[in-house]
Design a protein around this motif. Structure first.
Motif, PDB file in Angstrom:
ATOM      1  N   VAL B 184      -7.128  -9.764   2.418  1.00  0.00           N
ATOM      2  CA  VAL B 184      -6.220  -8.681   1.444  1.00  0.00           C
ATOM      3  C   VAL B 184      -6.837  -7.377   1.534  1.00  0.00           C
ATOM      4  O   VAL B 184      -5.959  -6.484   1.673  1.00  0.00           O
ATOM      5  CB  VAL B 184      -6.827  -9.260  -0.211  1.00  0.00           C
ATOM      6  CG1 VAL B 184      -6.200  -8.106  -1.024  1.00  0.00           C
ATOM      7  CG2 VAL B 184      -6.196 -10.489  -0.300  1.00  0.00           C
ATOM      8  N   LEU B 185      -8.163  -7.108   1.711  1.00  0.00           N
ATOM      9  CA  LEU B 185      -8.471  -5.491   1.959  1.00  0.00           C
ATOM     10  C   LEU B 185      -8.031  -4.959   3.329  1.00  0.00           C
ATOM     11  O   LEU B 185      -7.801  -3.883   3.346  1.00  0.00           O
ATOM     12  CB  LEU B 185      -9.973  -5.527   2.017  1.00  0.00           C
ATOM     13  CG  LEU B 185     -10.630  -5.158   0.589  1.00  0.00           C
ATOM     14  CD1 LEU B 185     -10.293  -3.808   0.002  1.00  0.00           C
ATOM     15  CD2 LEU B 185      -9.935  -6.329  -0.662  1.00  0.00           C
ATOM     16  N   ARG B 187      -4.967  -5.195   4.395  1.00  0.00           N
ATOM     17  CA  ARG B 187      -3.621  -5.014   3.965  1.00  0.00           C
ATOM     18  C   ARG B 187      -3.649  -3.972   2.961  1.00  0.00           C
ATOM     19  O   ARG B 187      -2.671  -3.092   2.915  1.00  0.00           O
ATOM     20  CB  ARG B 187      -2.938  -5.987   3.555  1.00  0.00           C
ATOM     21  CG  ARG B 187      -2.329  -6.947   4.531  1.00  0.00           C
ATOM     22  CD  ARG B 187      -3.210  -7.782   5.126  1.00  0.00           C
ATOM     23  NE  ARG B 187      -2.649  -8.807   6.198  1.00  0.00           N
ATOM     24  CZ  ARG B 187      -3.476  -9.681   6.684  1.00  0.00           C
ATOM     25  NH1 ARG B 187      -4.758  -9.715   6.765  1.00  0.00           N
ATOM     26  NH2 ARG B 187      -2.769 -10.401   7.539  1.00  0.00           N
ATOM     27  N   THR B 188      -4.619  -3.781   2.151  1.00  0.00           N
ATOM     28  CA  THR B 188      -4.391  -2.905   0.830  1.00  0.00           C
ATOM     29  C   THR B 188      -5.287  -1.618   1.323  1.00  0.00           C
ATOM     30  O   THR B 188      -4.991  -0.538   0.863  1.00  0.00           O
ATOM     31  CB  THR B 188      -5.168  -3.317  -0.400  1.00  0.00           C
ATOM     32  OG1 THR B 188      -6.321  -3.903  -0.115  1.00  0.00           O
ATOM     33  CG2 THR B 188      -4.082  -4.498  -0.849  1.00  0.00           C
ATOM     34  N   PRO B 192      -3.805   0.621   5.764  1.00  0.00           N
ATOM     35  CA  PRO B 192      -3.310   1.923   5.252  1.00  0.00           C
ATOM     36  C   PRO B 192      -4.318   3.311   5.956  1.00  0.00           C
ATOM     37  O   PRO B 192      -3.682   4.253   5.996  1.00  0.00           O
ATOM     38  CB  PRO B 192      -3.610   2.046   3.850  1.00  0.00           C
ATOM     39  CG  PRO B 192      -3.369   0.510   3.316  1.00  0.00           C
ATOM     40  CD  PRO B 192      -4.036  -0.313   4.596  1.00  0.00           C
TER      41      PRO B 192
END
Lengths: 285, 285
Positions: B184-185, B187-188, B192
């Motif tokens: 998840v991290l 992608r988030t 970024p």
């Protein structure tokens, strides 16, 4: 000297068009502002806000007797609106626009306007996630850059008047050749919007992320909240430069993925350094 | 109940480590805070700020008699620091960390700590472009999410104490399995950051862009100003999930480029819509 107009016609009374009307009126730069819209409801709102004094559903009647005509429609409607306006406006009228892509529009104008050209392509870089005439304001353009096309075939007086008008509204004027404008804006604005949408879309596939997002996600995806139909039209109006820019991004990501795969710490640090230096050179915060 | 510690050892007295010391002390949750650093100058700053009471250049002596040990080094030094700390700390000591990737660290701990495990992996999601103990503050973690590992082999008391400690500092606790955390991290947060660097780097190749950047560039590239060496280490510590995430991004951009090339306005609008909906679901602003 601050220009003064008898009758300004604004085609498209959204956020930018309404702000232009309010900005001219609050500075006493205009006698009458005429607005053109597709929908009576937007025109009514623009009238209520005081952004325009008269409302028309068609361009043909609205441009009669206008001395300045601003095309403030979505990008894909600029050329058809301009075409009608050119055919029906007085010979002395000056034309400009606010579209965020310039090559197609300026190129069309170069081949369809009588020389010297009285249409001057503009791109005021003020923006907001809000839209509609009800959010217009008289200082919307103040303190922002407004790019004006750098082309050989412009009527010098028209160019000067347009430049002075934006300056009077508080904009900082920058001249740029239209094709270069679109190449640069693809990299500084359009591709960042595409990537903001991409980050949001791909992160959402991991499930409910609301509790684990930080400032990185928040900042990089903020502009993904923009209006899809507006961004669709911007992308279509700058398709070639965007396609080229996506190819550059793909090459960058290939290099980055290679460095990740080979655990190349020197290359990774260098790429982050280059990004940091570029950012710090571009923005002083 | 708010935990109270006799002697807390913080390994790594940067922004996060110093903030942890200040946060515990301002809430009277600790007798003595001991700091460990590589450089005497950082330790001196941390002492001057009141973030720590005693300073050590080595982990071995510093963890003597500690009842809580926080590893707050860069990601790549967590495991070696933890290894030394585990070998020399009292049996009753509880361990946690602040690293922004969790799978490698928690996996290592699962195979190197005696069961039930007294190391509890944590990721407080407070952040800043600033760094160094001089920017530490007692409310650094307040109001931010802190992710705590959801693993079967944790000592329940240690887990409870770590959870209660972060809560007392104002953090909102979220439990997450370490491998999912890293997916998840990636992608988030991590991707970024990579894209922020990419946007800044590729835009800079167009020349001097200072006058033509808008909020889109500003927002999407803000995090590119982060420290290259920290981001190098984060990427290396989450290489597999990041590699997978870049592949997803490349597939997304291929689809987008195809839609641009074929002027597929329906697909373009749909992609922008999906991004907008995902962003609006993730963040309420």
């Amino acid at each position: 000297m601050t220009p003064h107009f008898e009758r300004v016609c604004i085609i498209g009374v959204g956020l930018l068009g309404a702000s232009f009307g309010l900005a001219l009126k609050s500075r006493a730069m205009v006698g009458t502002v005429v607005g053109v819209g597709h929908r009576q409801s937007s025109l009514d709102t623009a009238l209520e806000c005081g952004a325009i004094d008269e409302a028309f559903l068609g361009v043909e009647a609205a441009v009669q007797n206008a001395d300045l005509i601003l095309v403030a429609t979505p990008a894909n409607l600029v050329i058809p609106s301009l075409e009608t306006a050119l055919a029906h406006a007085p010979k002395i009228a000056i034309f400009c626009d606010v579209a965020s892509t310039k090559a197609d529009i300026c190129n069309w104008a170069a081949s369809h306007c009588k020389a010297p050209r009285r249409f001057v392509g503009c791109h005021p870089m003020a923006g907001s996630e809000k839209f509609g005439p009800e959010h217009g304001n008289a200082d919307f353009f103040a303190g922002h850059t407004c790019i004006i096309e750098d082309s050989d075939d412009l009527c010098p007086d028209s160019r000067e008047t347009v430049m002075a008008t934006w300056r009077a509204l508080g904009a900082n004027m920058v001249e740029m050749e239209p094709v270069l404008h679109d190449r640069v804006l693809a990299r500084t604005s359009h591709i960042p919007h595409i990537l903001a949408a991409a980050i949001a879309t791909l992160a959402a596939r991991q499930g409910d992320i609301r509790e684990v997002i930080g400032n990185g996600y928040r900042d990089t995806t903020r502009i993904a909240a923009g209006r899809p139909e507006i961004w669709r039209d911007i992308v279509l109006s700058n398709a070639n430069a965007i396609h080229e820019g996506i190819a550059e991004m793909q090459a960058y990501l290939r290099d980055f993925a290679d460095a990740v795969e080979s655990r190349d710490s020197v290359a990774l640090e260098r790429m982050f350094e280059e990004g940091r230096d570029a950012r710090m050179k571009a923005v002083e915060e």
